[in-house]
Design an enzyme around this catalytic site. Structure first.
Site, short mmCIF file in Angstrom:
data_model
loop_
_atom_site.label_atom_id
_atom_site.label_comp_id
_atom_site.label_asym_id
_atom_site.label_seq_id
_atom_site.Cartn_x
_atom_site.Cartn_y
_atom_site.Cartn_z
N HIS A 191 0.82 -1.22 0.00
CA HIS A 191 0.00 0.00 0.00
C HIS A 191 0.85 1.27 0.00
O HIS A 191 0.35 2.34 -0.33
CB HIS A 191 -0.98 0.01 1.18
N ASP A 211 0.09 -7.68 1.44
CA ASP A 211 0.46 -6.27 1.52
C ASP A 211 1.97 -6.08 1.57
O ASP A 211 2.49 -5.30 2.37
CB ASP A 211 -0.20 -5.60 2.73
N GLY A 262 3.44 6.69 8.27
CA GLY A 262 4.82 6.86 7.82
C GLY A 262 5.69 5.69 8.23
O GLY A 262 6.75 5.46 7.66
N ASN A 263 5.26 4.94 9.27
CA ASN A 263 5.98 3.75 9.69
C ASN A 263 5.73 2.56 8.76
O ASN A 263 6.42 1.54 8.85
CB ASN A 263 5.57 3.33 11.10
N SER A 264 4.72 2.64 7.89
CA SER A 264 4.40 1.52 7.00
C SER A 264 5.62 1.07 6.22
O SER A 264 6.28 1.88 5.57
CB SER A 264 3.32 1.94 6.00
N LEU A 278 -4.13 -25.81 0.78
CA LEU A 278 -4.50 -27.15 1.21
C LEU A 278 -5.75 -27.63 0.50
O LEU A 278 -5.97 -28.83 0.35
CB LEU A 278 -4.75 -27.17 2.72
N GLY A 279 -6.59 -26.70 0.07
CA GLY A 279 -7.84 -27.08 -0.57
C GLY A 279 -8.92 -27.45 0.43
O GLY A 279 -9.59 -28.47 0.27
#
Length: 489
Positions: free
Chosen positions: A127, A157, A232-234, A289-290
């Site tokens: 993001h 992400d 801003g830490n993202s 795994l289904g």
């Protein structure tokens, strides 16, 4: 008074506003006994170290000094894509072709990133750089580099960048599986444009699912901490007291848009696998795994007369899935994966997300009152173990280039991607698409560049329980409009 909890992704503050944007880009401006855990490349090798003893003296200076130089400022510029007024709305409605274009307008944002190899690979949040026209990486020593986006994964992400530099400082990968509740950690990043900020806290919880992503295939198994983080830490680093990377800071829980107590990081058990896939294949090789599973609640335990509240309950089995091949059944309870205990869906997702199709995992499960164990060879969502590689979007058998400015002006195009080369036996040519065709939309999404196209292909390939079809709309250089449905195998 009823209180509403809002989960926000650490991210973007627009240069021209004072508001915090939720879910943002940062701040302003093959043996049955084989296991699949060895998926790292040399650059991202996991180092296993024990947690700090509970009663020992904790010194944060070593971890801070070791990590701060390897955390970077990621600055992005995004073109505002609805920057036109259409005097012919029918063209835009039916074909996505606007008229009367204005000069491009841009929005700036920033976040953080972590250098993970000396030759310039940087991991950050998807993001942070999503829809960015340009990405700039600024090192702690103030050097600045234009970054290339190697790959992105909206499901977790995460994004992988590359800058042209050598002998860079790095943070070694630690083992997030070994993190203990109550263990000290540091958050390193650039909150509110305050470069190289370090805060400390403890691990408050693990395998936390906070439902911040709208992606249907989302994988959320966050490390929850009380280390103070802000927009801003993202994309910044969560490190243990040894200065090892144990997570990528991603989100905060807040009612105000600023830090109020809890933050969330993607564990390196997930990060390590994703960035290596992006580096090697440009797309994540996602194993499944289904099965469909549910948390075991007190109500479900009583209703089904289950032996335990631990583990996850299998609701159904996919016909062509790995679990079906291993004879797992509806009503079984999965209690561990590769000897790691499972007590929630998020924990199950985290362990499976480490693997690629074709990897083997050991699954412990309960059926009735019997405890069983089985080795399962994982598959992809298509029911096979094929490796997908999207180098130059070669799954389409084509190469692309930006649309020539003369053609853009002739048809008033604000977006589009033109086919520059096309293999004679490609899936596009088989459907009648020819060289120089201009792709405008895929699955209803406007295509501005190759990354847009790659992301949609990735999402389509990894979608479960639906046809993998690309609905392509575009024009040829003469201006004739075409629509195609391309089946991805």
């Amino acid at each position: 008074m009823k209180r509403t909890k809002i989960f926000i992704v650490l991210g973007v503050v627009l240069a021209t506003t004072l508001c915090t944007i939720i879910c943002a880009n940062a701040t302003n401006s093959n043996s049955d006994t084989e296991t699949p855990m060895s998926v790292q490349t040399e650059s991202f090798k996991t180092q296993h170290t024990p947690a700090t003893p509970i009663n020992s003296y904790v010194d944060f200076t070593y971890a801070a000094e070791r990590s701060v130089e390897a955390v970077v400022h990621v600055k992005v510029k995004m073109e505002l894509k609805n920057n036109f007024e259409s005097i012919n709305p029918l063209l835009e409605f039916f074909f996505g072709i606007p008229s009367e274009p204005r000069e491009p307008q841009y929005q700036e944002g920033s976040g953080s990133g972590v250098i993970i190899s000396t030759d310039g690979y940087v991991v950050t949040n998807n993001h942070v750089i999503d829809n960015a026209s340009t990405v700039e990486v600024v090192l702690n020593d103030k050097r600045s580099f234009e970054a290339k986006v190697i790959g992105t994964d909206a499901t977790t992400d995460l994004a992988l960048l590359k800058i042209e530099a050598n002998n860079l400082p790095t943070i070694p990968f630690g083992n997030s599986d070994e993190l203990k509740i109550g263990e000290w950690v540091l958050a390193v990043g650039n909150p509110l444009n305050l470069t190289s900020t370090v805060t400390a806290g403890i691990v408050s919880a693990k395998a936390r699912n906070i439902n911040i992503s709208n992606n249907e295939m989302r994988i959320e198994s966050f490390i929850q901490t009380d280390a103070a983080v802000n927009p801003g830490n993202s994309g910044g680093a969560l490190v243990n007291t040894k200065g090892e990377l144990v997570g990528i800071n991603t989100a905060i829980a807040s009612t105000t848009g600023a830090y109020t107590g809890y933050s969330f990081a993607i564990p390196t058990s997930i990060v390590n696998k994703v960035v290596n896939d992006l580096k090697t294949y440009s797309v994540v090789q996602r194993a499944v795994l289904g099965i469909q599973v549910a948390e075991i609640t007190d109500k479900l335990q009583k209703e089904k007369d289950l032996e335990t509240l631990q583990g996850v309950y299998i609701i159904s089995i996919n016909e062509n899935g790995a679990a079906k091949d291993a004879n797992l059944k509806e009503g079984d309870i999965i209690t561990s994966i590769n000897d790691i205990k499972i007590s929630s869906v998020a924990q199950l997702q985290e362990q499976i997300s480490k693997c690629r199709p074709g990897d083997y995992i050991k699954v412990d499960y309960i059926r009735g009152r019997n405890h069983n164990s089985v080795n399962i060879k994982l598959k992809n969502s298509s029911g096979n173990t094929n490796i997908i590689k999207l180098s130059d979007n070669n799954i389409l058998g084509a190469k692309f280039k930006p649309v020539d400015s003369k053609i853009k002006n002739r048809y008033n195009l604000q977006y589009g991607l033109q086919i520059s080369e096309l293999e004679s036996n490609s899936i596009l040519s088989k459907e009648g698409i020819k060289k120089d065709f201009i792709i405008l939309k895929v699955n209803g999404n406007k295509i501005y560049d190759e990354r847009d196209l790659t992301n949609i292909i990735n999402q389509t390939i990894n979608a479960e329980d639906q046809d993998r079809v690309l609905f392509i709309s575009g024009i040829n250089p003469s201006g004739k409009i075409y629509h195609y449905a391309i089946k991805l195998e």
